[in-house]
Design an enzyme around this catalytic site. Sequence first.
Site, PDB file in Angstrom:
ATOM      1  N   CYS A  11       0.711  -0.974   0.155  1.00  7.09           N
ATOM      2  CA  CYS A  11      -0.167  -0.436  -0.191  1.00  7.09           C
ATOM      3  C   CYS A  11       1.062   1.205   0.464  1.00  7.09           C
ATOM      4  O   CYS A  11       2.152   1.139  -0.058  1.00  7.09           O
ATOM      5  CB  CYS A  11      -1.091   0.142   1.134  1.00  7.09           C
ATOM      6  SG  CYS A  11      -0.341  -0.290   2.956  1.00  7.09           S
ATOM      7  N   ARG A  17      -3.400  -1.362   5.729  1.00  9.97           N
ATOM      8  CA  ARG A  17      -3.842  -1.415   4.799  1.00  9.97           C
ATOM      9  C   ARG A  17      -2.694  -2.606   4.384  1.00  9.97           C
ATOM     10  O   ARG A  17      -3.280  -4.113   4.382  1.00  9.97           O
ATOM     11  CB  ARG A  17      -4.518  -1.047   3.013  1.00  9.97           C
ATOM     12  CG  ARG A  17      -5.510  -0.247   3.605  1.00  9.97           C
ATOM     13  CD  ARG A  17      -5.561   0.556   2.268  1.00  9.97           C
ATOM     14  NE  ARG A  17      -4.126   1.315   1.918  1.00  9.97           N
ATOM     15  CZ  ARG A  17      -4.105   2.113   0.561  1.00  9.97           C
ATOM     16  NH1 ARG A  17      -5.060   2.002  -0.719  1.00  9.97           N
ATOM     17  NH2 ARG A  17      -2.952   2.998   0.699  1.00  9.97           N
ATOM     18  N   ASP A 126      -8.407   3.280   1.342  1.00  9.83           N
ATOM     19  CA  ASP A 126      -7.565   3.993   2.210  1.00  9.83           C
ATOM     20  C   ASP A 126      -8.183   4.937   3.885  1.00  9.83           C
ATOM     21  O   ASP A 126      -8.917   5.148   3.296  1.00  9.83           O
ATOM     22  CB  ASP A 126      -6.496   4.969   2.121  1.00  9.83           C
ATOM     23  CG  ASP A 126      -5.478   5.354   3.076  1.00  9.83           C
ATOM     24  OD1 ASP A 126      -5.639   4.534   3.655  1.00  9.83           O
ATOM     25  OD2 ASP A 126      -4.183   6.095   2.669  1.00  9.83           O
TER      26      ASP A 126
HETATM   27  P1  4NP Z   1      -1.229   2.787   4.054  1.00  9.74           P
HETATM   28  O1  4NP Z   1      -2.257   4.502   4.629  1.00  9.74           O
HETATM   29  O2  4NP Z   1      -1.403   2.942   2.991  1.00  9.74           O
HETATM   30  O3  4NP Z   1      -2.780   1.916   4.056  1.00  9.74           O
HETATM   31  O4  4NP Z   1      -0.282   2.065   4.910  1.00  9.74           O
HETATM   32  C1  4NP Z   1      -1.588   5.197   4.677  1.00  9.74           C
HETATM   33  C2  4NP Z   1      -1.455   5.633   5.749  1.00  9.74           C
HETATM   34  C3  4NP Z   1       0.048   6.820   6.416  1.00  9.74           C
HETATM   35  C4  4NP Z   1      -0.320   7.959   5.357  1.00  9.74           C
HETATM   36  C5  4NP Z   1      -1.013   7.097   3.913  1.00  9.74           C
HETATM   37  C6  4NP Z   1      -1.510   6.062   4.287  1.00  9.74           C
HETATM   38  N1  4NP Z   1       0.450   9.332   5.674  1.00  9.74           N
HETATM   39  O5  4NP Z   1       0.399  10.070   4.537  1.00  9.74           O
HETATM   40  O6  4NP Z   1       1.375   9.084   6.115  1.00  9.74           O
END
Ligand code: 4NP
Length: 158
Positions: A11, A17, A126
């Site tokens: 991800c 995720r 997300d």
């Molecule tokens: P992930 O979610 O891609 O599902 O781990 C996110 C985690 C952190 C961030 C964005 C999405 N961030 O901008 O820090």
Amino acid sequence: MKATPSVLFVCLGNICRSPLAEAAFRKAAAEAGLEAIADSAGTADYHVGSPPDPRSIVIAARYGVDILEYQGRQIAAADYTLFTHIFALDSANLADIRRHAPGDTTAEIALLLDVVDGREGQPVLDPYYGDQEDFEATWADVSAAAEALVARLLSDGT
Ligand code: 4NP
């Protein structure tokens, strides 16, 4: 005999995720008796070395998987040959993974929900800016994908 499948879930941040996708796949593989290697990574380096988001830890624990020791990392060039499969959680992740693919890539690269009949092309949304209920929806998505993927790997090894 087919090589042991090795699956990388990717991800953006590797804290919400993809750790849940890895956990759901480990659980589904263990329950089905499938031997497989699993890991997760982010396309970004924002959370390298960090544990998963506390809301992901809560959800995984609710479904019987301890992900406290998972540590965020960024996808690396070696992953494209180390893993047999690389699954992107959404289409932006997929585009990033493909853009950085080295010329000697051997992994099959695909969108995770493409493995679920009727959900081809859909993203795992997300949940980072959402609440605990959004993480429940993430778990539902990644566990549907994990079960379909395990069934596929057991049936034809691909
Ligand atoms: P992930 O979610 O891609 O599902 O781990 C996110 C985690 C952190 C961030 C964005 C999405 N961030 O901008 O820090």
